[in-house]
Design a protein around this motif. Structure first.
Motif, PDB file in Angstrom:
ATOM      1  N   THR A   1       0.825  -1.194   0.000  1.00 31.70           N
ATOM      2  CA  THR A   1       0.000   0.000   0.000  1.00 31.70           C
ATOM      3  C   THR A   1       0.864   1.251   0.000  1.00 31.70           C
ATOM      4  OG1 THR A   1      -1.702  -1.170   1.237  1.00 31.70           O
ATOM      5  CG2 THR A   1      -1.828   1.231   1.215  1.00 31.70           C
TER       6      THR A   1
ATOM      7  N   GLU B   1      -3.631  -1.211  -4.235  1.00 31.25           N
ATOM      8  CA  GLU B   1      -4.479  -1.948  -3.299  1.00 31.25           C
ATOM      9  C   GLU B   1      -5.938  -1.898  -3.742  1.00 31.25           C
ATOM     10  OE1 GLU B   1      -5.611  -2.048   1.480  1.00 31.25           O
ATOM     11  OE2 GLU B   1      -4.636  -0.296   0.616  1.00 31.25           O
TER      12      GLU B   1
ATOM     13  N   ALA C   1      -2.629  -6.564   3.293  1.00 32.64           N
ATOM     14  CA  ALA C   1      -2.085  -5.255   2.904  1.00 32.64           C
ATOM     15  C   ALA C   1      -0.898  -4.925   3.805  1.00 32.64           C
ATOM     16  CB  ALA C   1      -3.149  -4.176   3.018  1.00 32.64           C
TER      17      ALA C   1
END
Length: 293
Positions: free
Chosen positions: A199, A213, A238
């Motif tokens: 991310t 993302e 993530a």
């Protein structure tokens, strides 16, 4: 105010389950100030926030503001003193409609709840505008500039949204190409995939300029290309992007996540970022890398 207070009491008295995502939490005073800016700039002055927040093209941002703002300035400047009380009441209604969103990370869509009140405000100001020919000429000139700016801003946002969709397709095709080298992709298989999304919010502005993302959408970009028939399961984690992740297959922290996924019987592990998609090999296998550096 009474209705809003009653709603707050009922809402906070309900049972709470799960966790609150940081994406929807205003964590710092700076975030709150940014939310206020987005609220008032979007309501009062159409601004090209794609240029401002994503492209950092301040000249184009200023141009959109210069074209769009004179109409608001003209209408507010000619508001009569005796009308200030009514205008203040309408502004208070706007703030009440918007205030629940200020406890989250404010975005453009949150403005929609106040568009009705703002339409009433602008219609009232236009109706009360003096009928003198000189002022009417100013009004129509400002209106034309504002409409031109709004059309340009809207077209730019549509184009940015399209590019975000193209990013989703690109990432999906890259991932599917890597996976096709290792699997016979067919509906009904028991394949389980795992992705590590890196991310980086510097590439993000709402959904108009999606980062990797949001574009990869936790494996949905691949599932969409297979018409949601493959794989059986897709799990995503993530991870905040750091400079050493520019070569993800050589990053030890990502390798540990991948090894853990393999230990949990996932068939493939990929990393996804704005630089591209790559696949972690199992131990003692060749590295498949489709990363664009």
């Amino acid at each position: 105010m009474a209705a809003a207070s009653l709603y707050a009491v009922v809402r906070f008295s309900l049972p709470h389950y799960g966790t609150v995502s940081d994406v929807y939490t205003t964590s710092t005073p700076i975030d709150f100030v940014k939310s206020l800016y987005r609220m008032f700039s979007t309501l009062l002055f159409p601004v090209d926030n794609v240029y401002l927040m994503y492209n950092h093209n301040y000249l184009a941002t200023a141009l959109s503001l210069i074209l769009a703002s004179p109409l608001s300035v003209l209408l507010l400047a000619h508001a009569r003193q005796k009308e200030i009380k009514l205008l203040t009441g309408i502004c208070l209604c706007v703030f009440i409609a918007m205030s629940p969103h200020l406890i989250t990370r404010f975005s453009n869509m949150h403005v929609y709840g106040a568009t009705v009140q703002m339409a009433i405000l602008w219609a009232y100001l236009i109706d009360r505008l003096p009928r003198r020919r000189s002022i009417q000429r100013q009004y129509y000139a400002c209106l034309l500039c504002s409409v031109m700016a709004i059309i340009a801003i809207d077209a730019h946002h549509i184009e940015a949204k399209y590019q975000s969709g193209q990013k989703k397709l690109t990432l999906g095709h890259e991932a599917l190409a890597l996976l096709s080298n290792n699997f016979h992709i067919k509906s009904g298989s028991n394949d389980r995939n795992y992705s590590i999304t890196l991310t980086d919010n510097s590439y993000k502005y709402s959904t108009f300029c999606a980062n990797a993302e949001d574009a990869f959408c936790w494996g949905n970009s691949v599932e969409m290309l297979t018409h949601y028939t493959w794989p059986k399961q897709w799990t995503d984690t993530a991870v905040d992007y750091t400079p050493e992740m520019i070569r993800p297959l050589q990053c030890k922290s990502l390798r540990r996540i991948a090894d853990k996924a393999f230990d949990e019987d996932y068939d493939a592990v990929l990393t996804v970022s704005d630089h591209g998609v790559c696949m972690f090999p199992r131990k003692n296998k060749n590295i498949l890398d489709n990363t664009t550096l």
